[in-house]
Design an enzyme around this catalytic site. Structure first.
Site, short mmCIF file in Angstrom:
data_model
loop_
_atom_site.label_atom_id
_atom_site.label_comp_id
_atom_site.label_asym_id
_atom_site.label_seq_id
_atom_site.Cartn_x
_atom_site.Cartn_y
_atom_site.Cartn_z
N ASN A 1 2.26 5.48 -10.58
CA ASN A 1 1.00 5.35 -11.31
C ASN A 1 -0.18 5.00 -10.41
O ASN A 1 -1.33 5.24 -10.78
CB ASN A 1 1.16 4.28 -12.40
CG ASN A 1 -0.17 3.88 -13.02
OD1 ASN A 1 -0.75 4.63 -13.80
ND2 ASN A 1 -0.67 2.70 -12.66
N ASN B 1 0.87 -1.17 0.00
CA ASN B 1 0.00 0.00 0.00
C ASN B 1 0.91 1.22 0.00
O ASN B 1 1.52 1.56 1.02
CB ASN B 1 -0.90 -0.02 1.24
CG ASN B 1 -1.79 1.20 1.33
OD1 ASN B 1 -1.84 2.03 0.41
ND2 ASN B 1 -2.50 1.34 2.43
N VAL B 2 1.00 1.90 -1.13
CA VAL B 2 1.95 3.01 -1.24
C VAL B 2 1.59 4.17 -0.32
O VAL B 2 2.43 5.06 -0.06
CB VAL B 2 2.08 3.52 -2.69
CG1 VAL B 2 2.69 2.44 -3.58
CG2 VAL B 2 0.74 4.00 -3.23
N TYR C 1 -9.60 14.01 -6.13
CA TYR C 1 -8.73 13.49 -7.20
C TYR C 1 -7.96 14.62 -7.89
O TYR C 1 -6.75 14.52 -8.11
CB TYR C 1 -9.60 12.74 -8.22
CG TYR C 1 -8.84 11.98 -9.28
CD1 TYR C 1 -8.22 10.77 -8.99
CD2 TYR C 1 -8.76 12.47 -10.58
CE1 TYR C 1 -7.54 10.06 -9.97
CE2 TYR C 1 -8.07 11.77 -11.56
CZ TYR C 1 -7.47 10.57 -11.26
OH TYR C 1 -6.80 9.88 -12.23
N ALA C 2 -8.65 15.71 -8.20
CA ALA C 2 -7.99 16.84 -8.86
C ALA C 2 -6.93 17.46 -7.95
O ALA C 2 -5.86 17.86 -8.41
CB ALA C 2 -9.03 17.89 -9.27
N SER D 1 -2.92 13.96 -14.17
CA SER D 1 -4.16 13.96 -14.94
C SER D 1 -4.45 15.38 -15.39
O SER D 1 -4.04 16.34 -14.74
CB SER D 1 -5.33 13.46 -14.08
OG SER D 1 -6.57 13.70 -14.70
N LYS E 1 -3.90 15.16 -8.00
CA LYS E 1 -3.19 15.21 -9.27
C LYS E 1 -2.49 16.55 -9.48
O LYS E 1 -1.41 16.62 -10.08
CB LYS E 1 -4.15 14.91 -10.42
CG LYS E 1 -4.69 13.47 -10.42
CD LYS E 1 -3.58 12.45 -10.44
CE LYS E 1 -4.09 11.02 -10.60
NZ LYS E 1 -3.00 10.02 -10.66
N ILE F 1 -8.95 8.40 -21.14
CA ILE F 1 -8.29 7.19 -21.62
C ILE F 1 -9.23 6.00 -21.45
O ILE F 1 -9.87 5.83 -20.40
CB ILE F 1 -6.98 6.93 -20.85
CG1 ILE F 1 -6.08 8.18 -20.88
CG2 ILE F 1 -6.26 5.72 -21.42
CD1 ILE F 1 -5.64 8.62 -22.26
#
Length: 254
Positions: free
Chosen positions: A97, A70-71, A162-163, A149, A166, A195
């Site tokens: 990633n 778990n990074v 998420y934004a 992203s 990123k 993607i």
């Protein structure tokens, strides 16, 4: 006129790739392996896919091994990197990633959902860079590639967590590039657009159609498009590129 071919050869190099048991990470691992790189990849709670990926990579004639980690866990990331260096001897390339999504408008987003995405997507990248920082410094060479992203550049409704993660990866990339440039270590970010993956295939049809209509090239990107960019950044041909954010989005965030 020069008519030679750029080979993007990675023979003899070892790449550490997080979140590579499937999707974009797996495609990057395969692309690197086909160019001769040995692959140490991290996965978490995805044992079946990881076993299949490890087998597929080894069949390409290189050394490959998967590690469950778990990074988001600082100590676990350190331990994984130490084991990788023991097993492979040296690391030349790091691809961050690994990522998760917990999409929701802020009004309904739980604190735990915000924290989880930041912990995996952003802190996970920090943890892996921290774990390999001295190794790259001592070797006086290295490639760090962070998968960000376009929403880290534009923002997106329902993806504040998420934004933010990123966007943070972009700041992290540029900071690391400035710190390690003198040691011949480059750090760059790739900002994928829409993607075609399992995640985007699960989108509501109307949302998918609206996104495709906004892409100047008129199609979704492929995981291969991201892997090709990562391969270039990992190669000797990209030795003078650092601190860059490369959009691979068909013009979506133009």
């Amino acid at each position: 006129m020069y008519q030679g071919t750029v080979m993007l050869d990675l023979t003899g190099k070892t790449a550490v790739i997080t979140g590579a048991s499937r999707g974009i990470g797996k495609e990057i691992a395969i692309k690197f392996a086909k160019q001769g790189a040995n692959i140490a990849f991290l996965h978490y709670m995805d044992a079946d896919n990881a076993a299949a990926t490890e087998k597929e990579l080894n069949e390409l004639g290189i050394k490959a091994k998967g590690y469950e980690c778990n990074v988001a866990d600082f100590e676990a990331s350190q331990a994984a990197v130490e084991q990788i260096i023991t097993d492979f001897g040296e690391v030349h390339i790091l691809v961050n990633n690994a990522g998760i999504v917990r999409d929701m408008l802020i009004l309904k987003m739980k604190e735990a959902d915000f924290d989880a995405v930041i912990s995996v997507n952003l802190k996970g990248a920090f943890n892996m860079i921290k774990a390999l920082y001295q190794h790259f410094m001592k070797k006086r060479r290295g490639r760090i590639i962070n998968i960000s992203s376009i929403v880290g550049l534009t923002g997106n409704a329902g993806q504040a967590n998420y934004a933010s993660a990123k966007a943070g990866m972009i700041g992290l990339t540029k900071s690391v590039a400035k710190e390690l440039g003198v040691r011949n270590v480059t750090a760059n970010a790739i900002a994928p657009g829409f993607i075609k993956t399992d995640m985007t295939d699960g989108m509501p049809e109307k949302a998918r159609e609206a996104t495709l209509a906004a892409i100047p090239m008129g199609r979704a990107g492929l995981v291969d498009d991201i892997a090709n960019t990562a391969l270039f950044l990992a190669s000797d041909e990209a030795s003078y590129i650092t601190g860059e954010v490369i959009r691979v989005d068909g013009g979506l965030a133009m």
